[in-house]
Design a protein around this motif. Structure first.
Motif, PDB file in Angstrom:
ATOM      1  N   PHE A 228       0.831  -1.200   0.000  1.00 47.49           N
ATOM      2  CA  PHE A 228       0.000   0.000   0.000  1.00 47.49           C
ATOM      3  C   PHE A 228       0.867   1.253   0.000  1.00 47.49           C
ATOM      4  O   PHE A 228       0.619   2.198  -0.778  1.00 47.49           O
ATOM      5  CB  PHE A 228      -0.922  -0.015   1.222  1.00 47.49           C
ATOM      6  N   PHE A 229       1.893   1.289   0.851  1.00 50.53           N
ATOM      7  CA  PHE A 229       2.744   2.485   0.905  1.00 50.53           C
ATOM      8  C   PHE A 229       3.480   2.684  -0.405  1.00 50.53           C
ATOM      9  O   PHE A 229       3.583   3.814  -0.908  1.00 50.53           O
ATOM     10  CB  PHE A 229       3.742   2.389   2.055  1.00 50.53           C
ATOM     11  N   VAL A 230       4.004   1.603  -0.972  1.00 46.23           N
ATOM     12  CA  VAL A 230       4.730   1.713  -2.243  1.00 46.23           C
ATOM     13  C   VAL A 230       3.815   2.254  -3.331  1.00 46.23           C
ATOM     14  O   VAL A 230       4.183   3.165  -4.094  1.00 46.23           O
ATOM     15  CB  VAL A 230       5.316   0.344  -2.646  1.00 46.23           C
TER      16      VAL A 230
ATOM     17  N   PHE B 271      -8.066  -5.909   1.309  1.00 45.28           N
ATOM     18  CA  PHE B 271      -7.532  -4.566   1.556  1.00 45.28           C
ATOM     19  C   PHE B 271      -7.752  -3.670   0.340  1.00 45.28           C
ATOM     20  O   PHE B 271      -8.217  -2.533   0.479  1.00 45.28           O
ATOM     21  CB  PHE B 271      -6.044  -4.651   1.884  1.00 45.28           C
ATOM     22  N   SER B 272      -7.391  -4.155  -0.847  1.00 50.33           N
ATOM     23  CA  SER B 272      -7.531  -3.317  -2.044  1.00 50.33           C
ATOM     24  C   SER B 272      -8.992  -2.999  -2.329  1.00 50.33           C
ATOM     25  O   SER B 272      -9.329  -1.881  -2.729  1.00 50.33           O
ATOM     26  CB  SER B 272      -6.885  -4.008  -3.239  1.00 50.33           C
ATOM     27  N   LEU B 273      -9.888  -3.976  -2.095  1.00 51.98           N
ATOM     28  CA  LEU B 273     -11.305  -3.712  -2.294  1.00 51.98           C
ATOM     29  C   LEU B 273     -11.799  -2.662  -1.299  1.00 51.98           C
ATOM     30  O   LEU B 273     -12.589  -1.782  -1.654  1.00 51.98           O
ATOM     31  CB  LEU B 273     -12.106  -5.000  -2.141  1.00 51.98           C
TER      32      LEU B 273
ATOM     33  N   ALA C   9      -3.606   1.465  -9.736  1.00 57.00           N
ATOM     34  CA  ALA C   9      -2.585   0.581  -9.162  1.00 57.00           C
ATOM     35  C   ALA C   9      -3.176  -0.328  -8.091  1.00 57.00           C
ATOM     36  O   ALA C   9      -2.840  -1.522  -8.021  1.00 57.00           O
ATOM     37  CB  ALA C   9      -1.448   1.425  -8.584  1.00 57.00           C
ATOM     38  N   ILE C  10      -4.053   0.213  -7.245  1.00 62.83           N
ATOM     39  CA  ILE C  10      -4.633  -0.622  -6.192  1.00 62.83           C
ATOM     40  C   ILE C  10      -5.617  -1.622  -6.788  1.00 62.83           C
ATOM     41  O   ILE C  10      -5.800  -2.727  -6.260  1.00 62.83           O
ATOM     42  CB  ILE C  10      -5.304   0.248  -5.107  1.00 62.83           C
ATOM     43  N   PHE C  11      -6.232  -1.264  -7.925  1.00 62.78           N
ATOM     44  CA  PHE C  11      -7.097  -2.217  -8.625  1.00 62.78           C
ATOM     45  C   PHE C  11      -6.269  -3.355  -9.220  1.00 62.78           C
ATOM     46  O   PHE C  11      -6.715  -4.515  -9.244  1.00 62.78           O
ATOM     47  CB  PHE C  11      -7.883  -1.512  -9.726  1.00 62.78           C
TER      48      PHE C  11
END
Length: 384
Positions: free
Chosen positions: A172-174, A218-220, A186-188
């Motif tokens: 997540f931080f990256v 987490f991403s959802l 990106a998170i998707f």
């Protein structure tokens, strides 16, 4: 945060989400892991009630609700500060470390303190009978005990989900720091990676179901927060909440009528993609439900939810080791024992939360120099 879903006051404590997290943690501890007491599961208390029967079998799924809530909370509290360069990797990781590690280490030591003397005496260990060696102790102590190099379950194994989240925090931080303008995309992609791992049933270090569940949930949750934020700004928050509440009622009604296994299927992906998001959105955006879930007894369970999740197995280990050494038979089939166990979990978790979690968190964050003022004033709790 400017333009955020909630007001500044509400952002500091998403109380309905606290209540959901507390309920989920207690269900995992009391229902899913009641089996650690042993005995015949068909004789467990309250099995005549359909809701309790469902919880005994399926409350392990609430771990994926933890992942989803964690994605929402961390996106709310950290995404803008990370993308605006107001918080760096050191601060972010130290804040998460100070939140999670003290109780994780303490409960691991309790489990080792129960298991190692039994092993030294040549007696069988309790709950998790294998892998309680130094190698797995080191894996647990370094959050490498789930989806990395472990040989099976050992010690305080429910903390596997925390180990999965630690990796997701780093990802997540990256993503937030390097893909600032394209964070949703990106998170998707991370969501798709997690879904792909689960669909392919991969079983390699990192590329396995445990890690994938953390990635997907987490991403959802992060995407869910961003979508809710946009709809809220457009004035559709209430309609969104009512629609989700109606949809949730329909899904639950069909699952009850058709049967959970027949309707929901495998459980993990369906619950993560449908039931949990509907429940979270309805809880936040339907005012009467939000007010109900904001009552202090329910939010208190959210406060101690991480402790509930981590202390219940060590508590069971201690009780089982004592009763087995003294040849005491526990009345696990009685309603009284069920409630006594639930009360003991809450009491021990409360003591751990106020006696260890919060003081250790304050002390560790006091070692961070300079301490980010915005974050030291906020309880950065997420999921266990």
């Amino acid at each position: 945060a400017r333009g955020s879903l909630m007001s500044e006051k509400t952002a500091a404590r998403l109380e309905p989400m606290d209540a959901l997290r507390g309920f989920a943690a207690l269900c995992v501890a009391v229902f899913s892991h009641y089996q650690h007491w042993g005995g015949a599961k068909e004789r467990y208390p309250f099995l005549q009630y359909k809701a309790a029967s469902w919880l005994y079998v399926n409350s392990w799924l609430f771990v994926d609700l933890f992942f989803l809530l964690s994605g929402m909370v961390l996106t709310l509290r950290y995404l803008e500060p990370i993308t605006d360069n107001r918080i760096g990797a050191k601060e972010f990781l130290w804040l998460r470390f100070s939140r999670l590690y003290p109780l994780h280490l303490a409960t691991l030591l309790v489990c080792a303190g129960v298991e190692w003397p039994l092993m030294a005496a040549g007696q069988p260990t309790v709950i998790y009978p294998h892998n309680n060696d130094l190698y797995h102790f080191v894996l647990h102590a370094t959050y490498l005990h789930s989806g990395w190099f472990e040989h099976g379950w050992a010690y305080n194994m429910p903390s596997w989900s925390v180990a999965s989240e630690v990796l997701v925090y780093v990802i997540f931080f990256v993503i937030a720091s390097r893909y600032k303008k394209n964070y949703p995309v990106a998170i998707f992609v991370l969501f798709l990676v997690g879904m792909g791992i689960q669909a392919a049933k991969l079983s390699y270090p990192v590329l396995n179901e445990n890690m994938a569940r953390g990635m997907v949930g987490f991403s959802l949750g992060s995407l869910l927060y961003l979508g809710m934020n946009r709809l809220e700004r457009a004035g559709h928050g209430l309609r969104l909440g009512i629609g989700c509440l109606v949809a949730l009622a329909v899904v639950c009604g069909l699952a009850y009528w058709i049967g959970f296994d027949a309707f929901i299927g495998g459980g993990v992906i369906t619950m993560t993609l449908t039931v949990f998001p509907l429940a979270v959105i309805a809880s936040l955006r339907v005012p009467p439900l939000a007010r109900l879930l904001s009552l202090r007894p329910l939010t208190f369970l959210g406060d101690i939810s991480y402790a509930v999740y981590l202390v219940h197995v060590p508590l069971q280990m201690v009780v089982l080791s004592v009763t087995q050494s003294r040849h005491i038979t526990l009345p696990i089939y009685t309603n009284a024992f069920f409630f006594e166990y639930a009360a003991a979990v809450v009491l021990v978790a409360t003591a751990a939360h106020y006696g260890l979690e919060k003081p250790a968190q304050r002390w560790l964050r006091g070692r961070l120099r300079p301490a980010p003022a915005h974050f030291t004033s906020i309880s950065a709790s997420a999921a266990p």
